[in-house]
Design a protein around this motif. Structure first.
Motif, PDB file in Angstrom:
ATOM      1  N   GLU A   1       0.856  -1.183   0.000  1.00  0.00           N
ATOM      2  CA  GLU A   1       0.000   0.000   0.000  1.00  0.00           C
ATOM      3  C   GLU A   1       0.888   1.228   0.000  1.00  0.00           C
ATOM      4  OE1 GLU A   1      -3.359   0.235   2.828  1.00  0.00           O
ATOM      5  OE2 GLU A   1      -2.844  -1.855   3.290  1.00  0.00           O
ATOM      6  N   TRP A   2       0.467   2.250  -0.724  1.00  0.00           N
ATOM      7  CA  TRP A   2       1.232   3.482  -0.868  1.00  0.00           C
ATOM      8  C   TRP A   2       0.330   4.663  -0.555  1.00  0.00           C
ATOM      9  CZ3 TRP A   2       6.282   2.978  -2.903  1.00  0.00           C
ATOM     10  CH2 TRP A   2       6.611   1.690  -3.360  1.00  0.00           C
TER      11      TRP A   2
ATOM     12  N   THR B   1      -7.081   2.750  -6.494  1.00  0.00           N
ATOM     13  CA  THR B   1      -6.547   4.026  -6.054  1.00  0.00           C
ATOM     14  C   THR B   1      -7.662   4.885  -5.487  1.00  0.00           C
ATOM     15  OG1 THR B   1      -4.868   3.906  -7.780  1.00  0.00           O
ATOM     16  CG2 THR B   1      -5.274   6.071  -6.824  1.00  0.00           C
ATOM     17  N   SER B   2      -7.420   5.484  -4.338  1.00  0.00           N
ATOM     18  CA  SER B   2      -8.333   6.439  -3.728  1.00  0.00           C
ATOM     19  C   SER B   2      -7.682   7.812  -3.861  1.00  0.00           C
ATOM     20  CB  SER B   2      -8.553   6.088  -2.253  1.00  0.00           C
ATOM     21  OG  SER B   2      -9.295   7.103  -1.620  1.00  0.00           O
ATOM     22  N   ARG B   3      -8.340   8.697  -4.584  1.00  0.00           N
ATOM     23  CA  ARG B   3      -7.758  10.012  -4.876  1.00  0.00           C
ATOM     24  C   ARG B   3      -8.366  11.111  -4.009  1.00  0.00           C
ATOM     25  NH1 ARG B   3      -4.352   9.422  -8.921  1.00  0.00           N
ATOM     26  NH2 ARG B   3      -4.692   7.730 -10.402  1.00  0.00           N
TER      27      ARG B   3
ATOM     28  N   ILE C   1       1.267   5.120 -12.737  1.00  0.00           N
ATOM     29  CA  ILE C   1       0.044   5.698 -12.167  1.00  0.00           C
ATOM     30  C   ILE C   1       0.418   6.983 -11.441  1.00  0.00           C
ATOM     31  CG2 ILE C   1      -1.843   5.350 -10.519  1.00  0.00           C
ATOM     32  CD1 ILE C   1      -1.387   2.295 -10.967  1.00  0.00           C
ATOM     33  N   ALA C   2      -0.175   8.106 -11.850  1.00  0.00           N
ATOM     34  CA  ALA C   2       0.103   9.397 -11.219  1.00  0.00           C
ATOM     35  C   ALA C   2      -0.645   9.482  -9.893  1.00  0.00           C
ATOM     36  CB  ALA C   2      -0.317  10.534 -12.136  1.00  0.00           C
ATOM     37  N   LEU C   3       0.090   9.826  -8.823  1.00  0.00           N
ATOM     38  CA  LEU C   3      -0.487   9.968  -7.488  1.00  0.00           C
ATOM     39  C   LEU C   3      -0.061  11.306  -6.900  1.00  0.00           C
ATOM     40  CD1 LEU C   3       0.421   6.399  -6.153  1.00  0.00           C
ATOM     41  CD2 LEU C   3      -1.818   7.164  -6.959  1.00  0.00           C
TER      42      LEU C   3
ATOM     43  N   HIS D   1      -2.870   4.080  -2.816  1.00  0.00           N
ATOM     44  CA  HIS D   1      -2.921   3.055  -3.858  1.00  0.00           C
ATOM     45  C   HIS D   1      -2.576   1.688  -3.283  1.00  0.00           C
ATOM     46  CE1 HIS D   1      -2.705   1.331  -7.863  1.00  0.00           C
ATOM     47  NE2 HIS D   1      -1.555   0.774  -7.517  1.00  0.00           N
ATOM     48  N   GLY D   2      -3.444   0.718  -3.550  1.00  0.00           N
ATOM     49  CA  GLY D   2      -3.180  -0.673  -3.210  1.00  0.00           C
ATOM     50  C   GLY D   2      -2.545  -1.344  -4.413  1.00  0.00           C
ATOM     51  N   HIS D   3      -1.349  -1.869  -4.243  1.00  0.00           N
ATOM     52  CA  HIS D   3      -0.554  -2.419  -5.345  1.00  0.00           C
ATOM     53  C   HIS D   3      -0.496  -3.942  -5.227  1.00  0.00           C
ATOM     54  CE1 HIS D   3       2.174  -1.409  -8.619  1.00  0.00           C
ATOM     55  NE2 HIS D   3       3.000  -2.354  -8.192  1.00  0.00           N
ATOM     56  N   ALA D   4      -0.952  -4.634  -6.260  1.00  0.00           N
ATOM     57  CA  ALA D   4      -0.937  -6.094  -6.262  1.00  0.00           C
ATOM     58  C   ALA D   4       0.481  -6.615  -6.461  1.00  0.00           C
ATOM     59  CB  ALA D   4      -1.840  -6.618  -7.378  1.00  0.00           C
TER      60      ALA D   4
END
Length: 177
Positions: A24-25, A78-80, A37-39, A45-48
């Motif tokens: 998780e980021w 992703t939660s923005r 992916i732009a954050l 962001h949950g990364h598999a």
């Protein structure tokens, strides 16, 4: 668990040990790209898991919270912040749910100075990362970028914002008051 500070123009593509691991980021400050992916600030962001290390880069610099979830699947997607829905949580405190699975969740809380959560316990471990501002949990002051773990079964005293603050929490979906 790690805090990563990227200087402007920096990138990181190895050394994190995340190949074949879920993660998780959370962007605490600045903006990054994670595998394209732009954050931006307060995006999550949950990364598999993947057979290769994720690639992280920042044109302008950033501070990122990284949680290595190992074999435990990460919440997908992703939660923005720019699309966020903040809900009332307690007087003077708003909450933005990032993900929930049963009685566990992760969320951001935004508190006004003096806002408080009453004494409570925890069914799950609770991770608390101060993004900005300061708060007291009992007589312990947590400052920006500091982390506190309240293990399952732990009983908090009053939790009160010493300043306006934003905090990341991962633990119980509902307080055990």
């Amino acid at each position: 668990l790690a805090l990563i500070e990227l200087q402007p123009g920096a990138s990181l593509s190895h050394g994190l040990g995340l190949a074949n691991r879920h993660s998780e980021w959370l962007v605490m400050h600045g903006s990054v790209t994670l595998d394209g992916i732009a954050l931006d600030t307060l995006d999550h962001h949950g990364h598999a898991a993947s057979s290769r290390e994720p690639v992280l880069a920042s044109a302008a610099g950033a501070t990122i919270y990284l949680r290595d979830n190992g074999d435990e699947p990460s919440p997908a997607g992703t939660s923005r912040e720019r699309q966020a829905q903040w809900e009332n949580f307690a007087p003077g405190i708003r909450r933005r749910l990032l993900w929930q699975a049963g009685n566990a969740c992760a969320y951001l809380a935004r508190a006004q100075v003096g806002a408080a959560v009453p004494a409570h316990g925890h069914r799950n471990d609770e991770e608390c990362l101060m993004i900005e501002g300061e708060l007291f949990t009992g007589d312990i002051l947590i400052r920006e970028h500091e982390f506190q773990l309240a293990p399952a079964g732990f009983e908090h005293g009053l939790v009160q914002a010493a300043t306006a603050c934003v905090v990341y929490l991962r633990g119980d979906a509902e307080l055990d008051i």
